[in-house]
Design a protein around this motif. Sequence first.
Motif, PDB file in Angstrom:
ATOM      1  N   CYS A   1      31.248  76.379  37.068  1.00 20.70           N
ATOM      2  CA  CYS A   1      32.290  74.615  36.930  1.00 20.70           C
ATOM      3  C   CYS A   1      33.815  74.882  36.237  1.00 20.70           C
ATOM      4  CB  CYS A   1      31.127  73.507  36.094  1.00 20.70           C
ATOM      5  SG  CYS A   1      30.193  73.318  37.168  1.00 20.70           S
ATOM      6  N   LEU A   2      33.564  76.342  35.013  1.00 23.95           N
ATOM      7  CA  LEU A   2      35.097  76.830  35.202  1.00 23.95           C
ATOM      8  C   LEU A   2      35.805  77.219  36.062  1.00 23.95           C
ATOM      9  CD1 LEU A   2      37.572  76.764  32.598  1.00 23.95           C
ATOM     10  CD2 LEU A   2      36.291  78.463  31.589  1.00 23.95           C
ATOM     11  N   TRP A   3      34.966  78.304  36.383  1.00 26.63           N
ATOM     12  CA  TRP A   3      35.915  78.197  37.863  1.00 26.63           C
ATOM     13  C   TRP A   3      35.798  78.390  38.342  1.00 26.63           C
ATOM     14  CZ3 TRP A   3      34.084  80.289  42.013  1.00 26.63           C
ATOM     15  CH2 TRP A   3      34.549  81.212  42.677  1.00 26.63           C
ATOM     16  N   LEU A   4      35.375  77.453  39.057  1.00 26.62           N
ATOM     17  CA  LEU A   4      35.773  76.400  40.012  1.00 26.62           C
ATOM     18  C   LEU A   4      37.076  74.850  39.742  1.00 26.62           C
ATOM     19  CD1 LEU A   4      31.970  75.599  41.654  1.00 26.62           C
ATOM     20  CD2 LEU A   4      34.273  76.907  42.680  1.00 26.62           C
ATOM     21  N   THR A   5      36.516  74.819  38.657  1.00 27.12           N
ATOM     22  CA  THR A   5      37.880  74.202  38.034  1.00 27.12           C
ATOM     23  C   THR A   5      39.627  74.964  38.035  1.00 27.12           C
ATOM     24  OG1 THR A   5      36.759  72.606  36.954  1.00 27.12           O
ATOM     25  CG2 THR A   5      38.864  72.522  36.321  1.00 27.12           C
ATOM     26  N   ALA A   6      39.542  75.974  37.702  1.00 30.28           N
ATOM     27  CA  ALA A   6      40.399  76.579  38.080  1.00 30.28           C
ATOM     28  C   ALA A   6      41.022  77.227  38.946  1.00 30.28           C
ATOM     29  CB  ALA A   6      40.375  78.339  36.572  1.00 30.28           C
ATOM     30  N   MET A   7      39.886  78.033  39.664  1.00 31.47           N
ATOM     31  CA  MET A   7      40.459  77.960  41.186  1.00 31.47           C
ATOM     32  C   MET A   7      41.076  77.220  42.175  1.00 31.47           C
ATOM     33  SD  MET A   7      39.383  81.088  43.149  1.00 31.47           S
ATOM     34  CE  MET A   7      39.044  80.368  44.268  1.00 31.47           C
ATOM     35  N   ALA A   8      40.726  75.437  41.891  1.00 27.54           N
ATOM     36  CA  ALA A   8      41.028  74.302  42.557  1.00 27.54           C
ATOM     37  C   ALA A   8      43.135  74.631  41.846  1.00 27.54           C
ATOM     38  CB  ALA A   8      40.516  73.087  42.227  1.00 27.54           C
ATOM     39  N   GLU A   9      42.845  75.090  40.802  1.00 26.59           N
ATOM     40  CA  GLU A   9      44.264  74.505  39.707  1.00 26.59           C
ATOM     41  C   GLU A   9      45.106  75.725  40.360  1.00 26.59           C
ATOM     42  OE1 GLU A   9      45.856  71.974  38.262  1.00 26.59           O
ATOM     43  OE2 GLU A   9      43.692  71.179  38.921  1.00 26.59           O
ATOM     44  N   SER A  10      44.265  76.800  40.886  1.00 26.08           N
ATOM     45  CA  SER A  10      45.231  77.878  40.901  1.00 26.08           C
ATOM     46  C   SER A  10      45.503  79.059  39.411  1.00 26.08           C
ATOM     47  CB  SER A  10      46.360  78.123  42.182  1.00 26.08           C
ATOM     48  OG  SER A  10      46.472  77.394  43.263  1.00 26.08           O
TER      49      SER A  10
ATOM     50  N   ARG B   1      27.741  86.359  35.327  1.00 32.58           N
ATOM     51  CA  ARG B   1      28.246  85.525  36.002  1.00 32.58           C
ATOM     52  C   ARG B   1      30.234  85.481  35.591  1.00 32.58           C
ATOM     53  NH1 ARG B   1      28.314  85.189  41.523  1.00 32.58           N
ATOM     54  NH2 ARG B   1      28.193  82.540  42.021  1.00 32.58           N
ATOM     55  N   ALA B   2      30.778  85.549  34.040  1.00 38.82           N
ATOM     56  CA  ALA B   2      31.624  85.441  34.285  1.00 38.82           C
ATOM     57  C   ALA B   2      31.655  86.736  34.379  1.00 38.82           C
ATOM     58  CB  ALA B   2      31.538  85.123  32.030  1.00 38.82           C
ATOM     59  N   ASP B   3      31.723  87.761  34.309  1.00 44.04           N
ATOM     60  CA  ASP B   3      32.212  89.442  34.554  1.00 44.04           C
ATOM     61  C   ASP B   3      32.563  89.490  36.131  1.00 44.04           C
ATOM     62  OD1 ASP B   3      32.403  90.075  31.874  1.00 44.04           O
ATOM     63  OD2 ASP B   3      30.134  91.329  32.160  1.00 44.04           O
ATOM     64  N   LEU B   4      31.453  88.495  37.015  1.00 44.26           N
ATOM     65  CA  LEU B   4      31.893  88.542  37.978  1.00 44.26           C
ATOM     66  C   LEU B   4      32.531  87.851  38.486  1.00 44.26           C
ATOM     67  CD1 LEU B   4      27.821  88.756  40.170  1.00 44.26           C
ATOM     68  CD2 LEU B   4      29.189  90.485  39.777  1.00 44.26           C
ATOM     69  N   LEU B   5      33.065  86.521  38.513  1.00 42.47           N
ATOM     70  CA  LEU B   5      33.893  86.092  38.572  1.00 42.47           C
ATOM     71  C   LEU B   5      35.317  86.299  37.576  1.00 42.47           C
ATOM     72  CD1 LEU B   5      31.337  82.400  37.929  1.00 42.47           C
ATOM     73  CD2 LEU B   5      32.987  84.186  40.340  1.00 42.47           C
TER      74      LEU B   5
ATOM     75  N   GLY C   1      47.396  84.014  38.722  1.00 39.81           N
ATOM     76  CA  GLY C   1      46.392  83.608  39.787  1.00 39.81           C
ATOM     77  C   GLY C   1      44.757  83.259  39.957  1.00 39.81           C
ATOM     78  N   PRO C   2      43.865  83.301  40.276  1.00 41.42           N
ATOM     79  CA  PRO C   2      42.287  83.453  40.390  1.00 41.42           C
ATOM     80  C   PRO C   2      42.274  84.743  40.686  1.00 41.42           C
ATOM     81  CG  PRO C   2      42.684  81.103  41.571  1.00 41.42           C
ATOM     82  CD  PRO C   2      43.964  82.173  41.091  1.00 41.42           C
ATOM     83  N   PRO C   3      40.903  84.823  39.877  1.00 38.67           N
ATOM     84  CA  PRO C   3      40.438  85.937  40.827  1.00 38.67           C
ATOM     85  C   PRO C   3      39.761  85.398  42.335  1.00 38.67           C
ATOM     86  CG  PRO C   3      38.438  84.907  39.314  1.00 38.67           C
ATOM     87  CD  PRO C   3      39.956  84.159  39.320  1.00 38.67           C
ATOM     88  N   PRO C   4      39.122  86.586  43.611  1.00 42.17           N
ATOM     89  CA  PRO C   4      38.698  86.203  44.458  1.00 42.17           C
ATOM     90  C   PRO C   4      37.185  86.125  44.206  1.00 42.17           C
ATOM     91  CG  PRO C   4      39.349  88.519  44.461  1.00 42.17           C
ATOM     92  CD  PRO C   4      39.908  88.209  43.043  1.00 42.17           C
ATOM     93  N   PRO C   5      37.005  84.885  44.967  1.00 47.13           N
ATOM     94  CA  PRO C   5      35.238  85.327  44.704  1.00 47.13           C
ATOM     95  C   PRO C   5      34.196  86.447  44.830  1.00 47.13           C
ATOM     96  CG  PRO C   5      35.645  84.259  46.824  1.00 47.13           C
ATOM     97  CD  PRO C   5      37.346  84.497  46.260  1.00 47.13           C
TER      98      PRO C   5
END
Length: 239
Positions: A169-178, A196-200, A230-234
């Motif tokens: 959920c944190l990763w998705l929120t961060a993605m939405a905020e670039s 999961r955090a390592d992958l993201l 910016g955020p990492p690639p999925p």
Amino acid sequence: MGVMSETISVCCTACGRRHRYTAPSYPCACGEPVAPELDPRGAATAVTHRTWDEEWVAVRCAACGAQSRWPRPELGCPCGTVLSVPVDRAATGRTGRTPGSRVPAHRAVPIRTARDAVTAAVLYLRGLGHRDVRRADQRPLSGIGLAAPGIVVQVDPTVGPASVRDVECLWLTAMAESARGVYFSLAGYAEDARARADLLDVPLFVLDPSGVPRPVNAPGGGGGAPPRGGPPPPPGGGV
């Protein structure tokens, strides 16, 4: 030798006990620790309820002139009353050291409450150069959300380890905020949450009771600054 932080006498509004209170110092982005100027003529007030805006006080660095918001000085009386220590709002922040002396990258505060956990995370981030740390516009499902340019932060002061859903959920929120997501937890992380955090590419930190954040995965940088940009690639398969 640095200038000592200010100490004043504070009287409890409930039981009348008097306490000696020393103002804490915090690191300015320029490297100078600063402390709020206390008002020895003012009266302490009991904290009966909290709002986010009232939790902070503006402090101006006497060395560089920068103004930052830091936790409002508080004192806990043995009778159980929490006192808000009076601050001289018109004064400039007190410099905590002489030019040329060394200071740590951030200053730790012992964690006893959820508010202390947020303070510890804010101090750590500001010590790393993230000056404009504020309450996030979007509230996370658990814990407290913070934000600064380029990062979205979740501080989890609960007694249970953060779950994989919390990290996602944190990763998705961060993605939405670039932005890049950064997680601080008091109780650590479930094994699948760390994987999961390592992958993201989400930096994970555990808040030690002494107030020192400790990185627990590779994106945390081994104790260095949370990655900026910016955020990492999925990862393969998405979320």
